[in-house]
Design a protein around this motif. Structure first.
Motif, PDB file in Angstrom:
ATOM      1  N   LEU A   1       0.834  -1.204   0.000  1.00 48.79           N
ATOM      2  CA  LEU A   1       0.000   0.000   0.000  1.00 48.79           C
ATOM      3  C   LEU A   1       0.867   1.252   0.000  1.00 48.79           C
ATOM      4  N   ASP A   2       1.991   1.181   0.741  1.00 51.48           N
ATOM      5  CA  ASP A   2       2.910   2.328   0.808  1.00 51.48           C
ATOM      6  C   ASP A   2       3.438   2.690  -0.571  1.00 51.48           C
ATOM      7  N   VAL A   3       3.854   1.665  -1.291  1.00 43.97           N
ATOM      8  CA  VAL A   3       4.518   1.963  -2.571  1.00 43.97           C
ATOM      9  C   VAL A   3       3.524   2.191  -3.719  1.00 43.97           C
TER      10      VAL A   3
ATOM     11  N   TYR B   1       6.418   6.873  -8.898  1.00 47.75           N
ATOM     12  CA  TYR B   1       6.964   6.019  -9.962  1.00 47.75           C
ATOM     13  C   TYR B   1       5.959   4.956 -10.404  1.00 47.75           C
ATOM     14  N   ILE B   2       5.039   4.603  -9.530  1.00 48.74           N
ATOM     15  CA  ILE B   2       4.008   3.630  -9.916  1.00 48.74           C
ATOM     16  C   ILE B   2       3.046   4.317 -10.906  1.00 48.74           C
ATOM     17  N   ARG B   3       2.695   5.590 -10.574  1.00 48.88           N
ATOM     18  CA  ARG B   3       1.813   6.335 -11.484  1.00 48.88           C
ATOM     19  C   ARG B   3       2.511   6.492 -12.840  1.00 48.88           C
TER      20      ARG B   3
ATOM     21  N   GLY C   1       2.117   3.062 -19.797  1.00 52.84           N
ATOM     22  CA  GLY C   1       1.323   2.030 -20.459  1.00 52.84           C
ATOM     23  C   GLY C   1       1.727   0.613 -20.128  1.00 52.84           C
ATOM     24  N   LEU C   2       2.521   0.433 -19.050  1.00 54.94           N
ATOM     25  CA  LEU C   2       2.915  -0.933 -18.662  1.00 54.94           C
ATOM     26  C   LEU C   2       1.685  -1.713 -18.238  1.00 54.94           C
TER      27      LEU C   2
ATOM     28  N   VAL D   1       3.505  -3.780 -13.479  1.00 54.32           N
ATOM     29  CA  VAL D   1       3.602  -2.652 -12.526  1.00 54.32           C
ATOM     30  C   VAL D   1       3.647  -3.194 -11.093  1.00 54.32           C
ATOM     31  N   ILE D   2       2.772  -4.126 -10.814  1.00 53.69           N
ATOM     32  CA  ILE D   2       2.673  -4.625  -9.442  1.00 53.69           C
ATOM     33  C   ILE D   2       3.882  -5.484  -9.081  1.00 53.69           C
ATOM     34  N   LEU D   3       4.186  -6.483  -9.930  1.00 53.09           N
ATOM     35  CA  LEU D   3       5.204  -7.459  -9.560  1.00 53.09           C
ATOM     36  C   LEU D   3       6.622  -6.940  -9.751  1.00 53.09           C
TER      37      LEU D   3
END
Lengths: 313, 508
Positions: free
Chosen positions: A205-207, A212-214, A220-221, A226-228
C-alpha cells in the motif's frame, strides 16, 4: 562498507557475550536441581549433594562461570548432564527437524501471505481485502499448538493421512521424516502467514501510491508488470525483514509445536532441558538461538543492499 | 489308530491355553512413554521411567511375581538365610550371558553389588547393614550383614535404583556401555526420538510359566521401541489413531475416548498407587504434631480425590497404606483419622495447638495436574479451618530441590505406586524430606526391618502404619488407578506399574 561490517561483527560479539552471561546467571539462579531430577523421587539429600559435587555444581557461581567461558573460548559448549553427549552433538542431532520445519513453515507462510497480501493491497477496500485482513487477524490470534491439535484430530486421527507425532523410527528415510513434519509445518505456516500477510499488504500500500508507480502506469505498462516488478520490488524490504524475523522466531519459538507433535527439534530440546535443568544444554541452545537471531538480522541488512540500490552502509 | 491320534491331538488342543497359539514370533512394538528417561543406568536413578525402559536390558538377582512376592531371576533360587538372619547365600543360574556374549559369574555379581552400594540410593540404604559381599565359587555369592535386614531381598529385586548385574569390567560410576543380561539389548538411543531395543539371541529364560515380572521371559518380539511423547493430549490422539501399540499414562478423562476407538483399548491398573501429602516434621508450622492432626482432621479425602480423578471409576477411598489385595493391608491407625472433613473441629484443635496464623506452605507442581487439583481443594478446607494457606506452585524440578530444605515448606504433594516392600517407602527413612524421626517411628520401623519371618513382618507393618497415623508423618489421600492404551493386536501385556513387553506379541 568494510568498516560497517566490522562494526556489526563487534556488536554481534558484545551481544553474544551479554547473552551468554545473562543466560548463565538466570539458569543458575532459577530454582531446581539437575541432580535431584536425575536421581529421581526417592533419592536422599546426600545422594543429591554427591551428584552435585560430581557435576561441579557445588562450586561457586564465579568459578563455574569462568570455567564455562573457558570452555566456550575453546569452542566447547559443554557436556549434557542427561544425554551423556556433547551439547554440540545434541544440537546437531536436532538441527534437521528444526531446520526443515522452519523452512517448510516459511514456504507455506509465504505461499499464503505474499499473493493474498499483494492482491489485498491492490484491491484495497474490496471484500477480498477485508476478508484477507479479517483472516489474518484470525490466524494471528490462533496459537499454533492449538491449530496443531485440531489438525492432528482431523488429518491424523480421523482421516489417518499423517502420523500423530514423532519423527520416524530407526532407519526411517529422509522422505519419511519429512512426512512427519507436514502437520506441524502447516500449523506453524498458517499462523506465521498472518504477520507476513499484514506486512506485505501494508508495504505494498505504501509503494502503490508513489509517483513512480503512477509513471509506470502512465507509460502504459501492463498492470501485472507494474505490481510485480515495480511495486513489489520496492515493497520487499519490510517483507524480507518480517520473513527473516519469522524464521528466527520459528527456530526458537516452535517450542510448543515441537513438543505437541513430539518432534525432536531444538525447541523440544530446550523445553526438556529446562524441565530437567540440564544447564549446559539450556545455555548452549540459547547461545545458538541468539547467534541465529543476530546472524539473520545481519543477513537481512546485507540483503537490503541487493534489493534497494539506495541503501548504502 | 489314526482316529485315536486325532482324538488325542484334539483333546490336547482343547486343554492347552489359547495363548500358546496366539503368540507369534516377530514384529516390533512402539511404546509411547511420558518422556525421555534421564539416564539408562537404572542403578543411578529412582525414576519409574528409567525402570520401565531398562528392565528389558538389565536384570537383577530377584524380581517380583504377580503377587508381589520376591522370586528369583538371575539367582537360581531364593537366598538361603542363616538362622541369625545375617548371612545370605545366593546361588546363581548357570549359562547366563551378557549382551557382549561373556558369561555371568559370581565375580560380576560381587562387582555389581559393590557398585550398587556405592552409587544407588537404595544400595546406599543397604550399605550400612553390609559387612561383606563375597564370591564363594563361580556360581555362589555370600552377603554378610551387621544385623538382620529383612528388606534386602526386595531391594535386590526392585527395578529402579536397581541392583542390576553388569560385567565386572564395566563398572564405571557413569555407565558407558549398556550391557546387561536382559531379553532385549540396546541397539540405538536417539534422545527425545526413540530408544531401540532388539532381541538378545543369547538370552536364557527361566523355565516354567511367566509369573508377573518373574518366571519365564519370552522373546516373541523382534524389537521394542520406546518413543517419548511428553504431551498427554498427543498421547491420547496417538492411541486413538493406533500409531503406537502401547501408550503409557493416559489422562483418566480420556478413558471413554480410548474405549470408543477401533485400533486401541484402554487398560486400567486398579489400583496403581496413592497420592500423598508429606509433612515437614522437622521445622515450621507442621513440626507440631497437633497442627498436623488438625490439618488431617480438616481435609476431605473424598473431595480431593474427586477433584483429582473425576469419576470413582478411577479412584477409591482407602486410608490403609496398602489396599486389600496386598498382604501388607491393615486398617491399623486409620479409624477416625481418615477422610474426616471436619474443618470446624480442626479449627478448635488448631486453637488448642497454639497456631497463630503463620502461613502453611503447600509445595506442589502442575507437572502432575492431580497434585495441583488436590492442593486446591485442600487449601479451601484448610482456610475454613483457619489456616493461612500459602500455595507454592512450582515445576517438578524446583519442587524436588525445595523439598530438600526444611526451611522452605510445610507440606509437599507427591504420589507413589504401591511398592512391593514397605521398607522401600521413602518417607520411612529419617533422611527423606519430611524427616520423620520419633521414638515411635524407630521402634516400629526397626522391628519391621529386622524381622525375617514373613508372617511376623505383616503383623509388624501394622505397627508401622499405626505410627505413621499417630505421628501424622504423611497423609495418604486414597487409591488411584492408572490408565494406559493398548493396540487390539498387542497380546501378552498385563497391567503393571512398570509395564514390560518381554512376553508381548503382535497378533497377525
Amino acid at each position: 562498507m568494510i568498516r560497517y561490517i566490522f562494526q556489526r561483527l563487534f556488536g554481534m560479539f558484545v551481544v553474544m557475550f551479554l547473552v551468554v552471561t545473562i543466560v548463565f546467571v538466570i539458569v543458575r539462579v532459577t530454582p531446581g536441581d539437575p541432580a535431584a531430577v536425575m536421581l529421581g523421587p526417592d533419592a536422599t539429600s546426600q545422594d543429591i549433594a554427591d551428584l552435585r559435587t560430581q557435576l561441579g555444581l557445588d562450586r561457586s557461581l564465579g568459578v563455574q562461570y569462568l570455567y564455562y567461558m573457558g570452555q566456550l573460548l575453546r569452542g566447547d559448549l559443554g557436556q549434557s548432564i542427561f544425554l551423556n553427549m556433547p551439547v554440540t552433538s545434541a544440537l546437531l542431532d536436532r538441527a534437521e527437524p528444526t531446520f526443515f520445519l522452519t523452512l517448510f513453515s516459511l514456504l507455506i507462510a509465504s505461499a499464503i501471505a505474499l499473493p493474498i497480501g499483494i492482491y489485498a493491497a491492490y484491491r484495497r477496500g474490496s471484500i477480498f481485502d477485508q476478508a484477507a485482513t479479517a483472516l489474518a487477524m484470525l490466524a494471528a490470534s490462533i496459537p499454533s499448538f492449538w491449530l496443531g491439535l485440531i489438525m492432528m484430530q482431523v488429518f491424523a486421527v480421523r482421516f489417518d493421512l499423517f502420523p500423530v507425532s514423532g519423527y520416524g523410527g530407526p532407519g526411517s528415510t529422509f522422505s519419511e521424516r519429512m512426512y512427519h513434519l507436514a502437520l506441524p509445518a502447516f500449523a506453524l505456516g498458517i499462523v506465521s502467514s498472518a504477520l507476513v500477510l499484514r506486512f506485505t499488504r501494508a508495504s505494498m500500500l505504501d509503494v502503490l501510491g508513489d509517483d513512480y508507480i503512477r509513471t509506470a502506469r502512465a507509460k502504459g505498462l501492463i498492470e501485472r508488470r507494474v505490481i510485480l516488478k515495480h511495486a513489489l520490488k520496492n515493497a520487499l524490504i519490510p517483507i524480507l525483514t518480517v520473513i527473516g524475523l519469522t524464521a528466527a522466531v520459528l527456530v526458537s519459538g516452535a517450542v510448543v509445536t515441537e513438543t505437541v507433535f513430539g518432534l525432536p527439534g531444538i525447541g523440544n530440546l530446550v523445553v526438556s532441558a529446562v524441565l530437567r535443568r540440564d544447564y549446559p544444554v539450556i545455555q548452549g541452545a540459547l547461545l545458538v538461538i541468539a547467534a541465529l537471531y543476530v546472524l539473520i538480522n545481519f543477513a537481512i541488512d546485507m540483503l537490503y543492499l541487493l534489493v534497494d540500490p539506495r541503501v548504502r552502509y | 489308530m489314526k482316529m485315536m491320534t486325532a482324538l488325542l491331538l484334539g483333546t490336547a488342543l482343547t486343554v492347552l491355553p489359547s495363548s500358546l497359539f496366539a503368540q507369534e514370533k516377530g514384529g516390533i512394538v512402539n511404546v509411547a512413554t511420558i518422556g525421555e528417561p534421564p539416564t539408562l543406568d537404572p542403578m543411578s536413578s529412582t525414576a519409574d521411567l528409567v525402570g520401565i525402559v531398562t528392565q528389558h536390558i538389565f536384570e537383577t538377582l530377584y524380581t517380583f511375581d504377580k503377587n508381589w512376592k520376591v522370586t528369583p531371576l538371575l539367582a537360581e533360587s531364593l537366598p538361603e538365610i542363616s538362622a541369625d538372619g545375617k548371612i545370605y547365600t545366593i546361588k546363581l543360574r548357570s549359562g547366563i550371558k551378557f549382551h557382549d556374549n561373556t558369561d555371568m559369574t559370581s565375580e560380576d555379581v560381587v562387582a555389581s553389588l559393590h557398585r550398587w552400594e556405592k552409587i544407588a540410593s537404595r544400595g546406599k540404604q543397604v550399605a550400612g547393614f553390609i559387612t561383606a559381599i563375597e564370591a564363594v565359587d563361580p556360581a555362589t555369592v555370600k552377603i554378610t550383614l551387621t544385623q538382620p535386614y529383612a528388606p534386602l531381598a526386595s531391594l535386590l529385586a526392585f527395578n529402579n535404583s536397581a541392583a542390576i548385574i553388569i560385567p565386572s569390567e564395566k563398572q564405571d560410576d557413569v555407565m558407558k556401555d549398556f550391557i546387561g543380561t536382559g531379553p532385549y539389548m540396546l541397539k540405538e538411543r536417539k534422545a527425545d526420538q526413540y530408544i531401540q531395543l532388539t532381541r538378545f539371541d543369547g538370552y536364557t529364560s527361566r523355565d516354567g510359566e511367566s509369573d508377573g515380572y518373574g518366571g519365564a521371559r519370552h522373546q516373541y518380539l523382534d524389537e521394542i521401541r520406546f518413543v517419548p511423547v511428553p504431551d498427554p493430549n498427543t498421547r491420547v490422539e496417538a492411541a486413538v489413531s493406533g500409531q503406537y501399540d502401547y501408550v503409557d499414562s493416559i489422562p483418566v478423562e480420556s478413558f471413554d475416548k480410548i474405549k470408543a476407538a477401533a485400533a486401541t483399548q484402554p487398560m486400567m491398573l486398579k489400583p496403581f498407587g496413592y497420592p500423598v501429602f508429606v509433612f515437614n516434621t522437622a521445622e515450621g508450622v507442621s513440626k507440631n504434631v497437633a497442627v498436623r492432626k488438625a490439618i488431617r482432621q480438616a481435609l476431605s479425602m473424598e473431595d480431593m480425590m474427586a477433584a483429582a480423578f473425576g469419576s470413582p471409576d478411577f479412584f477409591s477411598l482407602d486410608g490403609a497404606i496398602y489396599p486389600e489385595a496386598y498382604s501388607w493391608h491393615t486398617e491399623a491407625g486409620t479409624d477416625g483419622a481418615y477422610n474426616v472433613a471436619d474443618p470446624e473441629g480442626a479449627a478448635a484443635a488448631l486453637k488448642a495447638a497454639g497456631y497463630n496464623g503463620e502461613p502453611l506452605r503447600i509445595l506442589t507442581s502442575r507437572q502432575y495436574e492431580f497434585h495441583y487439583k488436590m492442593a486446591q481443594v485442600a487449601a479451601e478446607y484448610l482456610k475454613l479451618a483457619g489456616f493461612t494457606v500459602d500455595m507454592q506452585v512450582v515445576d517438578w524440578a524446583t519442587l524436588t530441590q525445595r523439598r530438600a530444605d526444611p526451611k522452605l515448606w510445610d507440606i509437599y504433594i507427591t504420589h507413589s505406586p504401591f511398592l512391593p516392600e514397605p521398607a522401600l517407602i521413602g518417607s520411612l527413612s529419617t533422611s527423606s524430606p519430611g524427616w520423620w524421626d520419633t521414638p515411635a517411628r524407630k521402634a516400629a520401623v526397626d522391628a519391621f526391618t529386622a524381622e525375617v519371618d514373613p508372617d511376623k513382618r505383616v503383623a509388624l507393618f501394622a505397627d508401622v502404619q499405626k505410627a505413621i497415623y499417630d505421628d501424622v508423618a504423611f497423609m495418604k489421600i486414597g487409591n488411584f488407578n492408572a490408565v494406559a492404551a493398548k493396540s487390539t493386536k498387542l497380546e501378552g501385556v498385563d497391567p503393571a506399574p512398570w509395564p514390560y513387553f518381554w512376553n508381548a506379541s503382535i497378533a497377525k
